[in-house]
Each structure stands twice: as structure tokens, then as C-alpha cells.
Design an enzyme around this catalytic site. Structure first.
Site, PDB file in Angstrom:
ATOM      1  N   SER A 341       3.364 -18.802  27.334  1.00  0.00           N
ATOM      2  CA  SER A 341       3.341 -17.738  28.309  1.00  0.00           C
ATOM      3  C   SER A 341       4.556 -16.822  28.183  1.00  0.00           C
ATOM      4  O   SER A 341       4.734 -16.161  27.168  1.00  0.00           O
ATOM      5  CB  SER A 341       3.250 -18.388  29.697  1.00  0.00           C
ATOM      6  OG  SER A 341       2.721 -17.520  30.643  1.00  0.00           O
ATOM      7  N   ASP A 352       8.429  -9.727  16.256  1.00  0.00           N
ATOM      8  CA  ASP A 352       7.898  -8.413  15.882  1.00  0.00           C
ATOM      9  C   ASP A 352       9.004  -7.461  15.454  1.00  0.00           C
ATOM     10  O   ASP A 352       8.836  -6.671  14.517  1.00  0.00           O
ATOM     11  CB  ASP A 352       7.125  -7.808  17.045  1.00  0.00           C
ATOM     12  CG  ASP A 352       5.701  -8.356  17.156  1.00  0.00           C
ATOM     13  OD1 ASP A 352       5.357  -9.273  16.387  1.00  0.00           O
ATOM     14  OD2 ASP A 352       4.941  -7.858  18.007  1.00  0.00           O
ATOM     15  N   LYS A 366      -0.778 -18.838  25.075  1.00  0.00           N
ATOM     16  CA  LYS A 366      -1.278 -18.312  26.346  1.00  0.00           C
ATOM     17  C   LYS A 366      -0.973 -16.817  26.414  1.00  0.00           C
ATOM     18  O   LYS A 366       0.150 -16.414  26.667  1.00  0.00           O
ATOM     19  CB  LYS A 366      -0.646 -19.027  27.534  1.00  0.00           C
ATOM     20  CG  LYS A 366      -1.179 -18.533  28.877  1.00  0.00           C
ATOM     21  CD  LYS A 366      -0.602 -19.307  30.037  1.00  0.00           C
ATOM     22  CE  LYS A 366      -1.185 -18.809  31.357  1.00  0.00           C
ATOM     23  NZ  LYS A 366      -0.687 -17.460  31.706  1.00  0.00           N
TER      24      LYS A 366
END
Length: 437
Positions: A341, A352, A366
Site C-alpha cells: 500500500s 521510477d 496493493k
């Protein structure tokens, strides 16, 4: 983006995760191999709440009125028509006339109706809370409760609850509970088919009372009966220390409201202590408040997107960072299958942007957001309202985030050695040392 969105659960594969509990410390957390093949004959079992949650934690609540929700459903197609009301009354009369085991109150039947409607969504993260359950949930977010000091989430393979983290210095640690211990029974009550909230309420209780957990543990040939004495538990969310050669170590065990200030203090302290590189430990972190993780991300990320969400109508909400506090030293992030999460939001953004190296195993996966919506009678529902995406547009729901450097946890070296070694942490040090050269 407003603050009505909550990354709740978690681990919940916690999953969701109203936790019992709290985070675990670095030397007793995040450890353990994924338990498989434990329960035979449950292949068709209904999936129940999978997180760990909460992660479930609640930051700010919105009212039904603020959501544009009316107590009236006039003018809308409704599943509750006259025939449904008539059948409910017939069911009620039948239960009251024939049910043998114990008396059932009107309130219990009513709550059963409400919970059943949420269960019909077939979403392990959506749930109905009575007023008492909501109060307990809010109490958890204050960081103090009476329990055993362990995170509890749902194991996806067996659909049974499991220990996903242990807080240092708590009854759970003293009873030698471990991450990934499957909770088969609580005081003789089977946990099969129970929601995470129900399991947690069984584990919690009055201070200085005892609860007996029947545990299934990988490597053990039989069930383990583990008595644990409940007591007041405080749940710190950030710990830190300076390692050798200018390496700093910061562990975040969940993302609560208090976590932002705790992380800021930890980061300032290690910077002032000569930090030349940072290991950020997100193992067994079940998530928590989306707002909190965004504020922490703004302390280390470059300028740009942190995360964005999209709801059922395609409405997109964005969280961004101005880059004014971008981390200026090499970074390694520890993750594992219980990193979920909000923890995945931070790890995904770091990956990224390429500002850190992820070490460990694939995260929980999640990629959806829940919102708690309270009602005037004190009850509430938690609903999945949107998906979230990393800066590069990845939705990791159901797949998780692959680490840049795969390193499986060696439970033998940690649990069965006179000199316990956290091999994942050692690998993180090795990787960081290379980045610092």
C-alpha cells in the site's frame, strides 16, 4: 488532491488491515518466508480481507453529506424494494422462532444486514463498521491500545490471518511470535471465515488478561499453542541508527499521522551525524495514510509526480513534489512481500525516478485506495474508491514491485543461529557501499 483518500490496509494481502497492533522493529520485523500449502481442502475458500493494514489507519474522515450522499435513495434504482423488506422480515421471524443456540438481538440482526451488503461487493477491502468498531479503529490511530503488539493481516493463500510484524518490547515479541505465523485459532475459536476486524477484536482485550493463539509455523510439524498476556502497547513508527562508514539506517513500520514528524526528526538526526548514504527499511510496512506517505516522499524525491489516483469516473487526482528537499546521498530501500500500500507508493516512486536501489523480494501488490465514510449514527463503511499509479503510470495491484536486487530472507541464519544475521540488511549495506564509492 484533498485529504479524503486513505491508503488503508494493507498489507492487508494485508493487506486491508485493521491491525491488532503496530509495527515491528528492524531486528524482529520483516522476517520469514512465505508460508504455503498449510491448509488442505481450502482451495475454494472465500477470500477475506488481505492486508495488513491498516494497514488500516484512518487520517481524516468525511461525512456522508460531504460526499454528496443522501440518506434517501429516492429517485434511484435500489436493491432494497418492498419484496426485499418483506423477505427480511420473514427471515427475522423465522430466526426468532426457531434459532436455538442463543438469543439474537435486533441490533445484531441489523448489523448482519449491513455487513452482508458490504460482503456482497466481493472486495476484501470494503467493510462495514459499527459505531463501536469505528471507535476502536480511531483509537488505533492514536498509537496506543491494549493488545499483544503485532500486526495482523490475511494470508492470501490460506485466507487465514497471519502475523505480519512484531513490535519490539511487546508481549508478541516476548512470546516469540514471528512474521508469517498463521493464526489458526484465538482462544479456541477458529479464525477461518472471519474478517480481519473480527480476528483483531478477538486478540485484543483487557490489560493483563491472557489470549492463547494457535499458530501454524513453517518448519513445525504441529500446531503451536502460544499464550500471550495483553498489555498497553505504544506503536512507534520510525526508528533509526548510524551504521559504519557513514551509512544511516531508517525504518518506517507504517504511515500514521505521527510518522511524518518522526521521519523528519530521524532524517535530520542522521544528516547531522554525517550520513553519506541511507538504507530505508520498508519491510513488513503495511501502509497507512496516503497523506502521510506523500509528505514523507516530499522530503526525499525530486520535482515531479509522487502518485496519482483514478476513480470509477476517470477523475484523476495528483500528488506532486517540488523537489526542494531531494535526497542528496545514495539510497537503498529494503522491501519484502509484506511491504504494501503506502509503502509501495514510496518504493515505486523511488524506483521510477531512479534515485534509489530496491533490495529484497517482490512487494505485496496493493494498488487501490480505500475511503472511510462515517454516518450520523456513528457507524461507517470503508469502500475501495480508486486505483493509484506510480509516477511512470504503473498500477502494481496484484503484482507488486520487483526489487532491483533480489535477496530472499534467510530465516535459518536469523532465527536458528547463536549470532542472528539479517542477510537482507547485509545485502543492502553491500549495495549501498558500492553506490557510495
Amino acid at each position: 488532491m484533498d485529504n479524503n483518500y486513505f491508503d488503508i490496509d494493507s498489507l492487508d494481502r494485508n493487506n486491508n488491515y485493521v491491525p491488532d497492533n503496530g509495527p515491528e522493529k528492524k531486528q524482529d520485523s520483516h522476517k520469514g518466508m512465505f508460508i504455503s500449502g498449510i491448509i488442505v481442502g481450502m482451495a475454494s475458500a472465500l477470500l477475506i480481507i488481505c492486508v495488513v493494514y491498516l494497514g488500516t489507519r484512518v487520517g481524516q474522515l468525511i461525512t456522508a453529506r460531504e460526499s454528496g450522499i443522501s440518506n434517501s435513495i429516492s429517485g434511484m434504482d435500489s436493491a432494497v424494494d418492498d419484496s426485499v423488506v418483506e423477505k427480511l422480515q420473514t427471515l427475522e421471524a423465522t430466526i426468532k422462532n426457531y434459532f436455538y443456540l442463543h438469543e439474537v438481538t435486533d441490533e445484531e440482526l441489523q448489523n448482519g444486514i449491513y455487513k452482508g451488503m458490504l460482503e456482497a461487493l466481493d472486495d476484501p477491502y470494503s467493510e462495514y463498521y459499527t459505531a463501536e468498531e469505528l471507535d476502536a479503529l480511531l483509537t488505533d490511530t492514536e498509537g496506543i491500545y491494549y493488545g499483544i503488539g503485532a500486526y495482523v493481516s490475511i494470508d492470501e493463500e490460506t485466507t487465514l490471518p497471519k502475523i505480519s510484524g512484531v513490535i519490539e518490547g511487546t508481549p508478541a515479541e516476548e512470546a516469540q511470535l514471528r512474521p508469517n505465523d498463521i493464526i489458526y485459532e484465538v482462544d479456541g475459536t477458529s479464525t477461518y471465515g472471519l474478517s480481519l476486524t473480527e480476528v483483531v477484536s478477538l486478540i485484543k482485550g483487557e490489560e493483563n488478561t491472557e489470549v492463547i493463539l494457535t499458530i501454524i509455523r513453517e518448519g513445525e510439524s504441529d500446531y503451536l499453542s502460544v499464550p500471550v498476556t495483553r498489555r498497553r502497547v505504544e506503536t512507534p513508527t520510525v526508528s533509526y541508527e548510524m551504521l559504519d562508514d557513514g551509512m544511516a539506517y531508517i525504518e518506517i513500520t507504517e504511515f500514521d499521522d505521527v510518522t511524518v514528524d518522526q521521519f523528519a526528526d530521524a532524517l535530520a538526526t542522521v544528516k547531522g551525524s554525517g550520513m553519506r548514504g541511507l538504507i530505508l527499511d520498508l519491510r513488513a510496512n503495511p501502509g497507512g495514510s496516503l497523506t502521510s506517505v506523500v509528505e514523507i516522499a516530499r522530503m526525499i524525491l525530486p520535482e515531479g509526480m509522487i502518485v496519482y489516483t483514478e476513480d470509477k469516473n476517470g477523475v484523476r487526482n495528483e500528488y506532486t513534489c517540488d523537489g526542494s528537499k531531494e535526497l542528496e546521498v545514495p539510497l537503498v530501500v529494503l522491501v519484502d512481500m509484506n511491504s504494501a500500500s503506502a509503502a509501495e507508493i514510496l518504493a515505486g516512486a523511488i524506483q521510477d525516478y531512479g534515485i534509489g536501489t530496491l533490495v529484497g523480494t517482490t512487494t505485496f501488490g496493493k494498488g487501490i485506495v480505500q475511503q472511510v465514510i462515517p454516518f450520523e449514527d456513528g457507524s461507517a463503511i470503508k469502500l475501495t474508491i480508486s486505483s493509484y499509479f506510480t509516477p511512470n503510470g504503473r498500477n502494481i495491484h496484484g503484482t507488486g514491485i520487483e526489487p532491483d536486487v533480489v535477496c530472499e530472507f534467510d530465516s535459518e541464519a536469523y532465527y536458528y543461529s547463536d549470532n542472528p544475521v539479517d542477510n537482507q540488511l547485509e545485502k543492502a549495506k553491500e549495495v549501498l557501499a558500492g553506490l557510495m564509492e
